[in-house]
Design a protein around this motif. Structure first.
Motif, short mmCIF file in Angstrom:
data_model
loop_
_atom_site.label_atom_id
_atom_site.label_comp_id
_atom_site.label_asym_id
_atom_site.label_seq_id
_atom_site.Cartn_x
_atom_site.Cartn_y
_atom_site.Cartn_z
N ILE A 201 18.62 48.57 7.35
CA ILE A 201 20.06 48.33 7.20
C ILE A 201 20.81 49.14 8.26
O ILE A 201 20.46 50.28 8.54
CB ILE A 201 20.51 48.72 5.78
N GLY A 202 21.81 48.52 8.87
CA GLY A 202 22.57 49.26 9.87
C GLY A 202 23.42 48.33 10.71
O GLY A 202 23.40 47.11 10.53
N HIS A 203 24.12 48.93 11.62
CA HIS A 203 24.95 48.17 12.55
C HIS A 203 24.31 48.22 13.92
O HIS A 203 23.99 49.30 14.42
CB HIS A 203 26.37 48.76 12.59
N TYR A 204 24.08 47.07 14.51
CA TYR A 204 23.47 47.01 15.84
C TYR A 204 24.37 46.20 16.74
O TYR A 204 25.28 45.51 16.29
CB TYR A 204 22.07 46.41 15.76
N ARG A 205 24.06 46.29 18.04
CA ARG A 205 24.92 45.61 18.99
C ARG A 205 24.06 44.71 19.86
O ARG A 205 23.01 45.13 20.35
CB ARG A 205 25.64 46.65 19.85
N ALA A 206 24.50 43.49 20.00
CA ALA A 206 23.81 42.57 20.92
C ALA A 206 24.73 42.37 22.11
O ALA A 206 25.94 42.52 22.00
CB ALA A 206 23.57 41.24 20.23
N GLN A 207 24.14 42.05 23.23
CA GLN A 207 24.97 41.81 24.41
C GLN A 207 24.36 40.69 25.22
O GLN A 207 23.14 40.55 25.30
CB GLN A 207 25.06 43.10 25.24
N CYS A 208 25.23 39.89 25.82
CA CYS A 208 24.73 38.82 26.68
C CYS A 208 23.91 39.45 27.81
O CYS A 208 24.35 40.40 28.44
CB CYS A 208 25.87 38.00 27.27
N ALA A 209 22.73 38.91 28.04
CA ALA A 209 21.84 39.53 29.02
C ALA A 209 21.56 38.61 30.20
O ALA A 209 20.67 38.89 30.99
CB ALA A 209 20.53 39.93 28.35
N GLU A 210 22.29 37.52 30.31
CA GLU A 210 22.12 36.70 31.51
C GLU A 210 23.49 36.57 32.16
O GLU A 210 24.46 36.20 31.49
CB GLU A 210 21.55 35.32 31.15
N TYR A 211 23.55 36.87 33.43
CA TYR A 211 24.82 36.90 34.13
C TYR A 211 25.54 35.56 33.94
O TYR A 211 25.00 34.51 34.24
CB TYR A 211 24.59 37.16 35.62
N CYS A 212 26.77 35.63 33.43
CA CYS A 212 27.45 34.40 33.04
C CYS A 212 28.87 34.33 33.58
O CYS A 212 29.70 33.62 33.06
CB CYS A 212 27.44 34.24 31.53
N GLY A 213 29.17 35.09 34.62
CA GLY A 213 30.48 34.95 35.23
C GLY A 213 31.33 36.21 35.08
O GLY A 213 30.82 37.29 34.80
#
Lengths: 339, 641, 174
Positions: A201-213
């Protein structure tokens, strides 16, 4: 040179200490756990080889380095061609052997990752659609009336596998929650999927990992792993339409949001705002961040974002509406009620 | 038939040698004086130097753009530059480093060194060589002018569709990028063809394939790789241009095109590309290690086989750039295996170089220091490459700063360090003067330490979740200190390059005068004066071992009988280098420049209208007709009495 | 160097110089402050928006998002008039189109004032003009990433604008 000898050891100490909400080593799921173990195995094997190379290099330096500055090549010194030859074959054998070992380990880990939902539990189904530069999230259920739409935040119950279908509306993006699993691209014209099995249980962060502009840097996604009971409460709350505004200020904000520019792009369930091309705002105040992880979800964040969306995230597709002070207060006050 | 004898004899031989021969050859092989000579020259050394200097200028430009980016990333949530500027910068940095620095400079070194190393008078197709330089220059200038005008490409050096397509990259930015590819393609392919022909047919008598210097082997394998890989990216970028200019649908998913087609075509070139950069560098390392360890390279056959194996395997690994795209999972395993296999030849080479040092008596002068730095650095990059070969690990570290660290360790460690060593090593051959040792050592230590400070932290940044190509990052992610450290390191590297360049300029003017062979090295390039005369060798040397200058001290055997009144080369057989025929070599000409200008007009105008391809073809055809206009037949073959 | 070659180089230099602002990414209130009042004829923003590739592509995005396609199709027309021909009932200049978008027109064109910002209207107008290849050639795009039935704007003949009064009893909406 010798400084580097000791590097692999601090490497693991340092990395293991790098607990964080967006960290590969701080694994909180089945997939990331498998991968991290594999990473450690690769790390140890490659570190051994690095030490061997550097030791050989130091030996070469100590043996005859610097001696006989101007000697002719064929003068003095018996060459050890023969022992070198033996060492050569041993070295090549060791390299091939350990590479084969690593290849096998990698293969079996990969099979482990590919065995989707091994315990055959019922899965949470999510459609994740990437846009420049935000995430559109839809939970779908057998009964379509139960479907949930939200944006830039996903909630997952711990211990329950989640099947996420990945699509893109414009360019290629990549979905990556380092604490839970590796990445998977979202490609226009294709549907990829990824299964996550969160365990902690917890808070995680995702981030776009393919250059998209332009705003590739500001395309994050909050991932909240909670207990199944909390998750069910969240689901139930998300299915409610937006609460009616109570205070006069919020009512003024409601009037503006549902009749003016905001409603052209944004959707707020239960109101006239039914745009589809921007993040759903029905429960925006219940999220941790706004503008795909760019600003915190609080009053200051809302003011900053609504008054000057191009200031915090230049180039994004939210226009500067040019609200006057009264309108700004009202709109922010209304949005704050959308828990 | 004219019968000649004595000092009029038009061939070198016993009667014609020494200063008389030198004077005669200088007249035949010399260029016109002044600017006209500079424009028309077909001398591989002049063009090679030109290429090297241009490549270094692009290195500086790309380095400056990296510094600018590092300034932006030094602190979190920095608003020093707009994302648009940052995206242009990282695109220019990657594009320039890969297309305008790394590949051309490796080819440039080969253009200069290969004919000297194999004992011939000039490269084959020397006019094509001149043409390739002008094309390269035009492409590089075009993209940097665009950048200065704020229409620099911003879709990354990889320009993934659909981001680089007509809808998501408005304007002409990506067209300029794609057309720059066309320019460098033409240049690189031309050089590759020249190198293959030169290496296979112009080696000195006796230089069998098994006696060929390792740099020449590297250049040969590289040239073949260029020939097989570059058409792939040329195709990809042409399709992109068509999509953007005339609305074709190659990469449009909605019309049954496929964005992944781009990735396949691009990486089928893109991965061999890194070996195209790396293999010539291994050649530098072999030569430097050999010369400074006072011992022939250990296990020469293993080294050659490693080069060839790397060249072949390089074509089987491109999908490891696409592990996250959702291709069939089991198929990925093949590319994991192929990628792991590429590290075997690299491991063998590393062993052989260290074994050469261990068994020799190494003198740690500046070039050998760069070799040590190469091993220490490159092996880290190689091992992190082994990690990324694994699909699961790659899924985590792909497109993060871990990868940024990895390929800078591989490319800077594996290619730039050897290049700087090679530059120091061959500087006396290029200029006739030695580079200053003390400044060289200062630059070396600064660049080595600065590099580690700049790039080692990036491994951790990647594992801590920092993705690539972000123009800024939030605070409190734990990335702040490491980013600042990387920025500091990058400035140390920049200062080191400044020292290196100052050293080169200073040494050019006042360095110690070098003799023909200041390092007592074994290769043929050291058999002629420094800098070499226009015709390279008075007589064509004859070779009977891999280290001719060590085995034939003071009396290198030569072969005579080439014409001195006309530019003539000796062609030998492919395998055994047995003298075959005498072959004329092209005279200086300005036509390559005119042809390059016409082609430049065609390429640049076709960014704006497809009709340029039709209309622009006429000047190109005219220039080519002028270039290949038949010469009057040569005078009668003189006969020696 | 042949003279056509030189001529095209000079031409190129001009194109490049002119290109400086052509691709500027309007991040904030660029290119003109949006607080400025709309000028029905000779608004200084007209050429800034029309000759900027980025603004045009934002307009392209909005054209899809605002479902302009629903009536005008991809420029070919349907319930609404075609946008890629040379006939303009209410004027084909940038200002006319912005006015049309913001205030609507009889027989079905809804007003978007208060629904779109003025900047978005300018961006849309720029895109609409591109459907008949009115903006400069080097600003035009070839296609969007969609099913495509129309000719690429880059290959289109530029039509002279003919302002045609609305025919009574004819046209959409009846």
């Amino acid at each position: 040179m010798r400084r580097r000898l000791l590097l692999p050891i601090p490497l693991f100490v340092l990395v293991s200490g790098c607990a964080g909400i967006q960290s590969v080593s701080d694994d909180a799921g089945r997939e990331s756990g498998l991968i991290w173990s594999l990473f450690v195995l690769f790390g140890i094997v490659t570190a051994i080889f690095y030490v061997a190379v550097i030791a050989f290099l130091i030996a070469a330096y100590w043996r005859r380095g610097g001696s006989n500055q101007d000697g002719l090549p064929d003068e003095g010194g018996v060459t050890r061609e023969r022992s070198l030859r033996t060492a050569f074959f041993l070295w090549t054998g060791a390299v091939i052997g350990s590479l084969s070992l690593l290849a096998l380990a990698s293969y079996f880990t990969d099979r482990g990752l590919a065995s989707v939902n091994p315990e055959n539990k019922p899965m949470v189904g999510i459609d994740l659609v990437a846009n420049q530069w935000w995430w559109d999230v839809r939970y779908h259920y057998d009964d379509p009336s139960q479907n949930i739409r939200t944006a830039n935040e996903i909630h997952l119950p711990a211990g329950v596998p989640a099947m996420i279908s990945l699509k893109s509306n414009d360019v290629i993006h990549s979905f990556w929650v380092p604490n839970l699993a590796g990445k998977q691209d979202l490609i226009p014209g294709r549907i990829n999927d990824i299964v996550l099995m969160p365990r902690r249980i917890g808070h995680y962060r995702a981030q776009c990992a393919e250059y998209c502009g332009l705003q590739h840097a500001h395309m994050a996604l909050d991932v909240i792993v909670e207990s199944p009971a909390d998750f069910q409460r969240w689901e139930a709350a998300q299915r409610q339409p937006a609460p009616a505004p109570a205070t006069p200020l919020a009512q003024a904000g409601y009037a503006y949001v549902t009749s003016r520019e905001c409603s052209t792009c944004h959707n707020i369930a239960g109101t006239n705002a039914n745009g589809t091309v921007a993040p759903d705002l029905t429960h925006v105040a219940g999220r941790r961040t706004i503008a795909a992880g760019t600003l915190p979800m609080n009053r200051a964040g809302l003011y900053a974002w609504i008054a000057d969306p191009q200031g915090a995230k230049p180039g994004n597709n939210m226009p500067t509406v040019g609200l006057n002070a009264d309108e700004l207060h009202a709109v922010a006050a209304y949005l704050e009620t959308l828990k | 038939m004219t019968v000649l004898s004595g000092k009029d004899l038009p061939r070198d031989g016993e009667q014609l040698q020494g200063p008389a021969l030198d004077a005669r050859l200088a007249r035949t092989w010399g260029d016109a004086p002044g600017l006209w000579g500079w424009i028309t020259t077909t001398d591989h050394k002049r063009i090679g130097i030109r290429y090297i200097v241009t490549g270094m200028v692009f290195l500086v430009l790309a380095g400056l753009s990296a510094l600018w980016m590092r300034l932006q990333l030094a602190t979190p949530e920095n608003s020093m530059m707009t994302p648009d500027r940052y995206n242009q910068l990282f695109t220019m940095h990657g594009t320039t480093m890969m297309f305008l620095f790394a590949v051309p400079i490796m080819e440039a070194m080969a253009i200069y060194l290969v004919p000297l190393m194999i004992g011939t008078r000039n490269i084959s197709f020397p006019r094509l060589n001149a043409f390739s330089y002008w094309m390269y220059l035009a492409g590089g200038v075009m993209i940097w002018v665009a950048f200065v005008l704020n229409i620099g490409p911003d879709a990354g050096w990889f320009s993934y569709t659909p981001l680089s397509g007509p809808q998501f990259s408005p304007g002409k930015r990506v067209d300029i990028w794609a057309q720059m590819i066309t320019f460098t393609e033409v240049a690189a392919l031309a050089v590759a063809v020249e190198l293959v022909a030169t290496i296979l047919k112009q080696r000195a008598p006796g230089m069998t394939l098994a006696r060929m210097p390792l740099f020449v082997w590297g250049a040969l394998v590289t040239a073949f790789m260029v020939i097989f890989s570059m058409p792939s990216v040329a195709l990809a970028s042409s399709l992109l241009i068509a999509d953007r200019l005339i609305g074709t649908h190659f990469y449009n998913a909605a019309e049954h095109g496929d964005p992944l087609l781009w990735q396949h075509l691009f990486w089928f070139f893109g991965h061999p590309e890194v070996y195209i950069i790396f293999l010539p560098a291994t050649g530098f390392v072999s030569h430097i290690t050999e010369a400074f360890s006072r011992r022939p390279v250990f296990a020469y056959p293993a080294m050659v086989l490693s080069l060839v194996t790397t060249g072949l395997l390089a074509f089987g690994v491109w999908v490891h750039h696409m592990f996250a795209t959702g291709l069939p999972r089991l198929g990925y395993s093949f590319y994991t295996a192929a990628t792991l296999a590429v590290s075997i030849p690299a491991a063998i080479q590393i062993f052989c170089w260290i074994a050469t040092m261990w068994d020799g008596r190494p003198r740690f002068r500046v070039p050998l220091l760069y070799v040590v730095a190469f091993i220490v650095t490159f092996v880290i990059g190689g091992l992190s490459g082994v990690m990324q070969a694994s699909v699961p690990i790659d899924l985590q570290v792909h497109d993060t700063y871990f990868v940024v660290a990895h390929f800078h360790y591989v490319l800077v460690g594996g290619a730039v360090f050897p290049l700087l060593g090679a530059f120091t090593y061959w500087f006396p051959k290029f200029t006739g003067r030695m580079m200053d040792d003390r400044l060289g050592k200062i630059a070396f230590w600064m660049i080595f330490i600065g590099f580690q400070v700049a790039f080692f932290p990036m491994h951790f940044l990647g594992l801590m979740g920092m993705p690539r190509r972000v123009y800024t990052y939030p605070t409190n992610m734990g990335w702040d200190e490491l980013n600042l450290l990387a920025t500091i390191g990058s400035f140390v590297v920049a200062a080191a390059f400044l020292v290196f360049i100052v050293n080169a300029i200073f040494s050019l003017a006042r360095g110690a005068v070098a003799g023909a062979n200041p390092w007592d090295a074994p290769g043929l390039e050291w058999a002629t004066s420094s800098p070499p005369p226009q015709y390279n060798f008075p007589h064509i040397p004859v070779v009977s071992s891999r280290t001719p200058l060590w085995d034939n001290r003071n009396h290198l055997p030569v072969m005579t009988g080439l014409r001195v009144d006309d530019r003539e080369l000796l062609l030998t057989s492919v395998m055994e280098a047995i003298p075959d025929v005498r072959d004329p070599s092209a005279m200086p000409s300005a036509w390559p420049l005119w042809a390059a200008m016409a082609t430049t007009c065609l390429f640049i105008s076709s960014i704006f209208t497809p009709w340029a391809v039709v209309i622009g073809a006429f000047p190109v055809a005219a220039a080519l007709i002028g270039w290949f206009w038949p010469k009057s037949p040569p005078g009668p073959e003189p006969v020696i009495e | 160097m042949s003279s056509p070659c030189r001529a095209s180089l000079i031409l190129l230099a001009f194109i490049l110089l002119a290109g400086c602002d052509r691709e500027k990414r309007g991040m904030t209130h660029e290119p003109k402050p949006e607080t400025m009042a709309f000028v029905p004829s000779g608004d200084p923003r007209a050429s800034d928006y029309e000759n900027n590739a980025f603004q045009m592509s934002q307009g392209q995005r909005l054209f899809m998002w605002m479902n302009c396609v629903g009536c005008h199709a991809h420029g070919g027309g349907g319930m609404g008039p075609p946008l890629m021909d040379d006939k303009w009932r209410y004027g084909g200049r940038m200002e006319d189109i912005v006015y049309t978008i913001l205030n609507g027109r009889p027989n079905g064109m809804p007003p978007f004032k208060g629904r779109l910002t003025e900047q978005q209207a300018w961006q849309l107008a720029s895109y609409v003009r591109s459907l008949s290849a009115q903006p400069r050639q080097d600003v035009l795009y070839s296609r969007s990433d969609e099913m495509s039935i129309t000719e690429p704007a880059t290959l289109k003949e530029r039509n002279a604008i003919m302002n045609e009064p609305p025919a009574p009893g004819h046209g959409p909406g009846k």
